[in-house]
Write an enzyme that holds these catalytic residues in place. Sequence first.
Site, mmCIF file in Angstrom:
data_model
loop_
_atom_site.group_PDB
_atom_site.id
_atom_site.type_symbol
_atom_site.label_atom_id
_atom_site.label_comp_id
_atom_site.label_asym_id
_atom_site.label_seq_id
_atom_site.Cartn_x
_atom_site.Cartn_y
_atom_site.Cartn_z
ATOM 1 N N LYS A 174 0.810 -1.221 0.000
ATOM 2 C CA LYS A 174 0.000 0.000 0.000
ATOM 3 C C LYS A 174 0.847 1.277 0.000
ATOM 4 O O LYS A 174 0.475 2.270 -0.617
ATOM 5 C CB LYS A 174 -0.929 0.019 1.210
ATOM 6 C CG LYS A 174 -2.040 -1.035 1.175
ATOM 7 C CD LYS A 174 -2.976 -0.847 2.368
ATOM 8 C CE LYS A 174 -3.795 -2.086 2.702
ATOM 9 N NZ LYS A 174 -4.926 -2.347 1.841
ATOM 10 N N GLY A 217 -7.965 -7.663 2.847
ATOM 11 C CA GLY A 217 -9.112 -8.339 3.438
ATOM 12 C C GLY A 217 -9.574 -7.699 4.733
ATOM 13 O O GLY A 217 -10.172 -8.353 5.582
ATOM 14 N N GLY A 218 -9.312 -6.402 4.864
ATOM 15 C CA GLY A 218 -9.771 -5.701 6.062
ATOM 16 C C GLY A 218 -8.928 -5.969 7.298
ATOM 17 O O GLY A 218 -9.232 -5.476 8.383
ATOM 18 N N HIS A 227 -16.668 4.094 -0.030
ATOM 19 C CA HIS A 227 -15.709 3.299 -0.798
ATOM 20 C C HIS A 227 -16.221 3.249 -2.231
ATOM 21 O O HIS A 227 -17.247 2.633 -2.513
ATOM 22 C CB HIS A 227 -15.604 1.888 -0.202
ATOM 23 C CG HIS A 227 -14.760 0.960 -1.008
ATOM 24 N ND1 HIS A 227 -13.615 0.363 -0.505
ATOM 25 C CD2 HIS A 227 -14.873 0.517 -2.283
ATOM 26 C CE1 HIS A 227 -13.070 -0.401 -1.443
ATOM 27 N NE2 HIS A 227 -13.820 -0.323 -2.535
ATOM 28 N N HIS A 262 -14.880 -3.617 7.692
ATOM 29 C CA HIS A 262 -14.080 -3.257 6.515
ATOM 30 C C HIS A 262 -14.180 -4.282 5.400
ATOM 31 O O HIS A 262 -13.313 -4.362 4.541
ATOM 32 C CB HIS A 262 -12.608 -3.034 6.891
ATOM 33 C CG HIS A 262 -12.418 -1.962 7.915
ATOM 34 N ND1 HIS A 262 -12.892 -0.691 7.731
ATOM 35 C CD2 HIS A 262 -11.822 -1.967 9.121
ATOM 36 C CE1 HIS A 262 -12.592 0.042 8.792
ATOM 37 N NE2 HIS A 262 -11.949 -0.707 9.648
ATOM 38 N N ARG A 313 -6.574 -7.713 -10.344
ATOM 39 C CA ARG A 313 -7.275 -8.959 -10.681
ATOM 40 C C ARG A 313 -8.731 -8.644 -10.979
ATOM 41 O O ARG A 313 -9.176 -7.507 -10.814
ATOM 42 C CB ARG A 313 -7.227 -9.905 -9.488
ATOM 43 C CG ARG A 313 -7.757 -9.249 -8.230
ATOM 44 C CD ARG A 313 -7.916 -10.208 -7.076
ATOM 45 N NE ARG A 313 -7.933 -9.516 -5.802
ATOM 46 C CZ ARG A 313 -8.968 -8.875 -5.270
ATOM 47 N NH1 ARG A 313 -10.107 -8.841 -5.923
ATOM 48 N NH2 ARG A 313 -8.876 -8.260 -4.113
HETATM 49 P P1 ADP Z 1 -7.991 -3.942 2.557
HETATM 50 O O1 ADP Z 1 -6.885 -3.993 1.560
HETATM 51 O O2 ADP Z 1 -7.703 -4.673 3.831
HETATM 52 O O3 ADP Z 1 -9.347 -4.247 1.976
HETATM 53 P P2 ADP Z 1 -8.420 -1.053 2.257
HETATM 54 O O4 ADP Z 1 -7.272 -0.140 2.309
HETATM 55 O O5 ADP Z 1 -8.967 -1.405 0.911
HETATM 56 O O6 ADP Z 1 -8.042 -2.403 3.046
HETATM 57 O O7 ADP Z 1 -9.592 -0.493 3.164
HETATM 58 C C1 ADP Z 1 -10.740 -1.271 3.488
HETATM 59 C C2 ADP Z 1 -11.870 -0.403 3.981
HETATM 60 O O8 ADP Z 1 -11.495 0.341 5.152
HETATM 61 C C3 ADP Z 1 -12.307 0.674 3.007
HETATM 62 O O9 ADP Z 1 -13.204 0.182 2.062
HETATM 63 C C4 ADP Z 1 -12.936 1.702 3.942
HETATM 64 O O10 ADP Z 1 -14.240 1.302 4.315
HETATM 65 C C5 ADP Z 1 -12.068 1.636 5.158
HETATM 66 N N1 ADP Z 1 -10.991 2.655 5.083
HETATM 67 C C6 ADP Z 1 -9.791 2.527 4.484
HETATM 68 N N2 ADP Z 1 -9.045 3.653 4.575
HETATM 69 C C7 ADP Z 1 -9.804 4.532 5.263
HETATM 70 C C8 ADP Z 1 -9.608 5.896 5.715
HETATM 71 N N3 ADP Z 1 -8.475 6.557 5.485
HETATM 72 N N4 ADP Z 1 -10.627 6.463 6.406
HETATM 73 C C9 ADP Z 1 -11.766 5.813 6.685
HETATM 74 N N5 ADP Z 1 -12.019 4.546 6.296
HETATM 75 C C10 ADP Z 1 -11.049 3.898 5.594
#
Ligand code: ADP
Length: 436
Positions: free
Chosen positions: A116, A164-165, A208, A235, A297
Amino acid sequence: MIESLLIANRGEIARRIIRTARRLGVRTIAVHSDADKDMPFVREADEAVAIGPAPARESYLVQEKILAAAKATGAAAIHPGYGFLSENAAFAEAVQTAGLVWVGAPPASIRAMGLKDAAKKLMQAAGVPVTPGYMGEDQSPERLQKEADAIGYPVLIKAVAGGGGKGMRKVDAAQQFQDSLESCKREAASSFGDDRVLIEKYILSPRHIEVQVFGDTQGDVVHLFERDCSLQRRHQKVIEEAPAPGMDAATREAICAAAVKAAKAVDYVGAGTIEFIADASEGLRPDRIWFMEMNTRLQVEHPVTEAITGQDLVEWQLRVASGEPLPLRQQDLRIDGWAMEARLYAENPVTGFLPSTGPLTHLRLPSAIRVDSGVEQGGEVTPFYDPMIAKLIVHAPTRQAAAKSLAAACGEVQVWPVRTNAAFLARTANDPAFVA
Ligand code: ADP
C-alpha cells in the site's frame, strides 16, 4: 483466441469462468482439492485434475502442482480467478516462463501495486490524489506517533502488506496511539509476515468507490465506470452496487480519469480495480476523492459492472490475454440502469457472524435474477475455504427498484441446516437509510 484454459481456483468463480470459456469455445480444465472433488465446477469443466488435500496451502496455493496440471493437460493459459494466486507476481512469472498465457495482470504491475505504501507513492508521483497521511521508511514508534499527531485524529493505522480488512486500527486520540500501533503490528506480522505500517487521515462519512479499468497489450486503457462498496462489515464488503449513488457527471469524470491515469502509470493490462475513498460529508465532490489501493485482478463484485455495461468481463480478459485489442472504446461504453450484488454467506448473524459449515441438505436460490454460486443442494460448505454460498445480482432501471428486488431475492433464499446471512441482507437492502 487461446484454445484451452486451466482455472487455478474453485467454487463460484471457477464456474463463472467456465461459463464464458465454454461460450467462446475454449476448452476448460479445473484443478481441485480432495475436499472439492464433487463440486459443480469440477464436473462442469471439460477436464479436472486433483491437486492435493483440502488445505489451500497443500493444493490451490501450490504453484508447482498447478503448473504440472497445466502441462499434463496441454493447457494454453491459466486464469487465477480472485484470491489464492491471483496477485502473486512470482506465480504469474512462472506461468509465463512455462510458455503459458497468464490471464491476469503483468507481474510488474502486480508488484508495483502490491504494497500500500509503495503504491501510494507511485500514484502520488503520477498525479493521482492519494489519502493524506504518512507512508515513510522511518517506522520508529516515536516518528509514527509524531506523524499521527500532525495529521490530526482520528487516524487509521494500516499494514502496508494488509488486505481483506485485516491489519487496520482506527485511533481516536493520541493516548491510544501506541497501544493500537502495537496490536496492528502484531496482527500484520502474523497475517502478512510484514509489520510495516502507514498512517492515514481517517475519513469521516467515508464512501468506498472503486473504478473498473481494463488495459490491453496495445497500451490502451478504458474504465467501465464505478462501483460503490460502502456497505461493509468490519471493513469487508457486504452489498456492492453500480453506479455510485449521488455521483454527478463532474465527479464521475474526475474519478474515472484518475483511475485510467493510475492504470497507465503501471502499464496495466487486463482487468483491474482502482479503489478510492471519498469524504461524502457534503455529498460526492471531485476534490474529495483519494486513491486507496489497486486490486490487480478480477473482483468478486465484477457482475454489477457487467450488468450496467452489458459486457462480459471474463470474455474481455480472455480476448486481451489472447492479444486482441479491447472489445470497446471508451466512447462506446454506457451505463444502463442500476445493479446491486449481495454476498450470501454460510455464517450466522445471531452468533456474531461465525461461519456455519456443514451439509446443504436443502438449498433454493432465486431463479429470476443472476445468481453466481459454487455449490448445489446436496453439497456442503466445508471449513477449508471462504464460506460464500452465492452472489445474488439484480439489475433494474432505478436504484430504488434494484434495492427492492435485492431484498426480495434475499427473502427467497432457502438454506438448511447451514445458517446464512440472508435475512440480514434482506433487512439491509430494505433499510430506509440504505435506500435513501
Ligand atoms: P484492505 O486492503 O484490507 O481491503 P483497504 O485499504 O482497501 O483495506 O480499506 C478497506 C476499507 O477500510 C475501506 O473500504 C474503507 O471502508 C475503510 N478505510 C480505508 N481507509 C480509510 C480511511 N483513510 N478512512 C476511513 N475509512 C477507511
